[in-house]
Design a protein around this motif. Sequence first.
Motif, PDB file in Angstrom:
ATOM      1  N   VAL A 136       0.832  -1.210   0.000  1.00  0.00           N
ATOM      2  CA  VAL A 136       0.000   0.000   0.000  1.00  0.00           C
ATOM      3  C   VAL A 136       0.872   1.268   0.000  1.00  0.00           C
ATOM      4  O   VAL A 136       0.601   2.192  -0.779  1.00  0.00           O
ATOM      5  N   ALA A 158       2.027   1.856  -3.493  1.00  0.00           N
ATOM      6  CA  ALA A 158       0.958   2.377  -4.342  1.00  0.00           C
ATOM      7  C   ALA A 158       0.755   3.877  -4.084  1.00  0.00           C
ATOM      8  O   ALA A 158       0.535   4.654  -5.021  1.00  0.00           O
ATOM      9  N   CYS A 193      -6.787   0.379  -2.171  1.00  0.00           N
ATOM     10  CA  CYS A 193      -5.848  -0.747  -2.149  1.00  0.00           C
ATOM     11  C   CYS A 193      -6.053  -1.600  -0.896  1.00  0.00           C
ATOM     12  O   CYS A 193      -6.064  -2.830  -0.972  1.00  0.00           O
ATOM     13  N   PHE A 207      -3.176  -6.535  -7.015  1.00  0.00           N
ATOM     14  CA  PHE A 207      -4.122  -5.467  -7.315  1.00  0.00           C
ATOM     15  C   PHE A 207      -3.423  -4.516  -8.280  1.00  0.00           C
ATOM     16  O   PHE A 207      -2.197  -4.484  -8.360  1.00  0.00           O
ATOM     17  N   VAL A 248      -3.233  -0.516  -9.733  1.00  0.00           N
ATOM     18  CA  VAL A 248      -3.579   0.893  -9.568  1.00  0.00           C
ATOM     19  C   VAL A 248      -3.511   1.536 -10.951  1.00  0.00           C
ATOM     20  O   VAL A 248      -2.529   1.363 -11.674  1.00  0.00           O
ATOM     21  N   VAL A 277      -8.706   1.170  -8.765  1.00  0.00           N
ATOM     22  CA  VAL A 277      -7.992   0.001  -8.251  1.00  0.00           C
ATOM     23  C   VAL A 277      -8.762  -1.230  -8.714  1.00  0.00           C
ATOM     24  O   VAL A 277      -9.973  -1.324  -8.507  1.00  0.00           O
ATOM     25  N   ASP A 295      -9.201  -5.319  -8.467  1.00  0.00           N
ATOM     26  CA  ASP A 295      -8.897  -6.432  -7.574  1.00  0.00           C
ATOM     27  C   ASP A 295      -9.078  -7.750  -8.325  1.00  0.00           C
ATOM     28  O   ASP A 295      -9.457  -7.756  -9.496  1.00  0.00           O
TER      29      ASP A 295
END
Length: 162
Positions: A50, A53, A78, A94, A96, A109, A111
Amino acid sequence: MPDNTKLAAPSVPRQRDQEPVRREHVNAMIDLHPGGLTWRRTFPGTPDQVPHARHFTRYLLADAPCQDDAEQIVAELCSNAIKHTSSGSPDGTFIVEITRTTTTTTIAVYDCGWGGVPCFGIRCRTNAEHGRGLAVVAALADQVGYEGGDAAGHKVWARIRG
Protein backbone atom coordinates in the motif's frame (compact mmCIF):
# COMPACT_ATOMS: atom_id res chain seq x y z
CA MET A 1 -0.72 -5.29 -19.69
CA PRO A 2 1.57 -2.77 -21.38
CA ASP A 3 3.93 -0.83 -19.19
CA ASN A 4 3.16 2.89 -19.62
CA THR A 5 5.83 4.23 -17.29
CA LYS A 6 7.43 6.10 -20.18
CA LEU A 7 4.46 8.49 -20.08
CA ALA A 8 5.38 9.63 -16.56
CA ALA A 9 7.89 12.19 -17.84
CA PRO A 10 5.51 15.23 -17.59
CA SER A 11 5.10 14.73 -13.85
CA VAL A 12 8.65 13.77 -12.94
CA PRO A 13 9.78 16.01 -10.09
CA ARG A 14 12.61 18.31 -11.13
CA GLN A 15 16.01 18.40 -9.53
CA ARG A 16 16.65 21.13 -6.96
CA ASP A 17 18.52 23.38 -9.36
CA GLN A 18 15.74 23.30 -11.98
CA GLU A 19 12.42 25.10 -11.92
CA PRO A 20 9.34 23.09 -10.88
CA VAL A 21 7.11 21.40 -13.43
CA ARG A 22 4.63 23.92 -14.75
CA ARG A 23 0.97 22.92 -14.97
CA GLU A 24 0.60 24.27 -18.52
CA HIS A 25 3.37 21.93 -19.71
CA VAL A 26 1.58 18.93 -18.22
CA ASN A 27 -1.73 20.05 -19.74
CA ALA A 28 -0.06 20.40 -23.14
CA MET A 29 1.15 16.79 -22.92
CA ILE A 30 -2.27 15.55 -21.80
CA ASP A 31 -3.91 17.35 -24.75
CA LEU A 32 -1.72 15.35 -27.14
CA HIS A 33 -3.44 12.14 -26.04
CA PRO A 34 -7.22 11.87 -26.56
CA GLY A 35 -8.78 10.82 -23.28
CA GLY A 36 -5.76 11.98 -21.28
CA LEU A 37 -2.79 10.00 -20.00
CA THR A 38 -3.20 6.67 -18.23
CA TRP A 39 -0.68 4.81 -16.07
CA ARG A 40 -1.12 1.35 -14.55
CA ARG A 41 0.98 -0.66 -12.16
CA THR A 42 0.42 -4.11 -10.68
CA PHE A 43 1.31 -4.71 -7.03
CA PRO A 44 1.49 -7.93 -4.98
CA GLY A 45 -1.62 -8.23 -2.81
CA THR A 46 0.09 -7.66 0.54
CA PRO A 47 -0.39 -4.82 3.03
CA ASP A 48 3.25 -3.74 2.70
CA GLN A 49 2.51 -2.72 -0.92
CA VAL A 50 0.00 0.00 0.00
CA PRO A 51 2.78 2.56 0.73
CA HIS A 52 4.31 1.71 -2.66
CA ALA A 53 0.96 2.38 -4.34
CA ARG A 54 0.77 5.71 -2.49
CA HIS A 55 4.27 6.63 -3.67
CA PHE A 56 3.36 5.70 -7.26
CA THR A 57 0.36 8.04 -7.05
CA ARG A 58 2.29 10.88 -5.44
CA TYR A 59 5.02 10.59 -8.09
CA LEU A 60 2.59 10.73 -11.03
CA LEU A 61 0.61 13.61 -9.56
CA ALA A 62 3.57 15.68 -8.34
CA ASP A 63 2.22 18.82 -10.03
CA ALA A 64 -1.51 18.22 -9.39
CA PRO A 65 -3.53 20.09 -6.76
CA CYS A 66 -5.38 16.84 -5.93
CA GLN A 67 -2.19 14.94 -5.08
CA ASP A 68 -2.90 14.47 -1.35
CA ASP A 69 -6.54 13.45 -1.87
CA ALA A 70 -5.57 11.02 -4.65
CA GLU A 71 -2.91 9.45 -2.45
CA GLN A 72 -5.44 8.90 0.36
CA ILE A 73 -7.99 7.45 -2.07
CA VAL A 74 -5.41 4.99 -3.42
CA ALA A 75 -4.52 3.89 0.10
CA GLU A 76 -8.16 3.22 1.00
CA LEU A 77 -9.01 1.40 -2.23
CA CYS A 78 -5.85 -0.75 -2.15
CA SER A 79 -6.44 -1.68 1.48
CA ASN A 80 -10.01 -2.70 0.66
CA ALA A 81 -8.87 -4.81 -2.30
CA ILE A 82 -6.40 -6.66 -0.09
CA LYS A 83 -8.79 -7.10 2.82
CA HIS A 84 -12.09 -7.84 1.10
CA THR A 85 -11.20 -9.72 -2.13
CA SER A 86 -8.94 -12.51 -3.29
CA SER A 87 -6.29 -9.89 -4.08
CA GLY A 88 -5.13 -10.44 -0.49
CA SER A 89 -4.73 -14.20 -0.91
CA PRO A 90 -1.37 -15.84 -1.63
CA ASP A 91 -0.31 -14.87 -5.16
CA GLY A 92 -3.03 -12.20 -5.25
CA THR A 93 -2.44 -8.82 -6.87
CA PHE A 94 -4.12 -5.47 -7.31
CA ILE A 95 -3.67 -2.87 -10.04
CA VAL A 96 -3.58 0.89 -9.57
CA GLU A 97 -4.63 2.95 -12.58
CA ILE A 98 -4.39 6.74 -12.77
CA THR A 99 -5.92 8.67 -15.67
CA ARG A 100 -5.34 12.41 -16.03
CA THR A 101 -7.10 14.83 -18.29
CA THR A 102 -6.77 18.59 -18.17
CA THR A 103 -9.84 18.79 -15.89
CA THR A 104 -9.99 15.52 -13.92
CA THR A 105 -7.92 12.79 -12.31
CA THR A 106 -9.43 9.32 -12.05
CA ILE A 107 -7.99 6.80 -9.62
CA ALA A 108 -8.99 3.16 -10.07
CA VAL A 109 -7.99 0.00 -8.25
CA TYR A 110 -8.62 -3.39 -9.83
CA ASP A 111 -8.90 -6.43 -7.57
CA CYS A 112 -8.90 -10.18 -8.27
CA GLY A 113 -12.58 -10.63 -7.41
CA TRP A 114 -14.38 -13.06 -5.11
CA GLY A 115 -15.21 -10.59 -2.41
CA GLY A 116 -17.69 -7.99 -1.42
CA VAL A 117 -18.81 -5.16 -3.65
CA PRO A 118 -18.21 -1.61 -2.46
CA CYS A 119 -21.07 0.25 -0.79
CA PHE A 120 -20.36 3.96 -1.00
CA GLY A 121 -23.63 5.18 0.52
CA ILE A 122 -23.33 3.58 3.96
CA ARG A 123 -23.05 6.00 6.86
CA CYS A 124 -20.53 5.18 9.56
CA ARG A 125 -19.87 6.34 13.08
CA THR A 126 -17.17 8.96 13.35
CA ASN A 127 -15.46 7.00 16.12
CA ALA A 128 -15.57 3.65 14.25
CA GLU A 129 -12.21 1.93 13.96
CA HIS A 130 -13.13 0.08 10.76
CA GLY A 131 -15.47 0.56 7.84
CA ARG A 132 -14.83 4.23 7.11
CA GLY A 133 -12.60 3.83 4.03
CA LEU A 134 -15.25 4.14 1.34
CA ALA A 135 -16.86 7.04 3.20
CA VAL A 136 -13.49 8.81 3.12
CA VAL A 137 -13.13 8.07 -0.61
CA ALA A 138 -16.64 9.39 -1.32
CA ALA A 139 -15.95 12.55 0.70
CA LEU A 140 -12.68 13.28 -1.14
CA ALA A 141 -13.91 12.50 -4.67
CA ASP A 142 -16.41 14.22 -6.92
CA GLN A 143 -17.65 10.89 -8.34
CA VAL A 144 -17.19 7.27 -7.26
CA GLY A 145 -18.26 3.92 -8.62
CA TYR A 146 -17.37 0.34 -9.41
CA GLU A 147 -17.63 -2.13 -12.27
CA GLY A 148 -17.15 -5.86 -12.61
CA GLY A 149 -17.98 -8.87 -10.50
CA ASP A 150 -16.59 -11.82 -8.58
CA ALA A 151 -15.43 -13.90 -11.53
CA ALA A 152 -13.37 -11.25 -13.35
CA GLY A 153 -12.70 -8.86 -10.47
CA HIS A 154 -13.80 -5.34 -9.68
CA LYS A 155 -12.67 -1.92 -10.79
CA VAL A 156 -13.36 0.58 -8.01
CA TRP A 157 -12.82 4.17 -9.07
CA ALA A 158 -12.92 7.76 -7.85
CA ARG A 159 -12.78 10.92 -9.95
CA ILE A 160 -11.48 14.27 -8.72
CA ARG A 161 -11.88 17.57 -10.58
CA GLY A 162 -8.79 19.69 -10.89
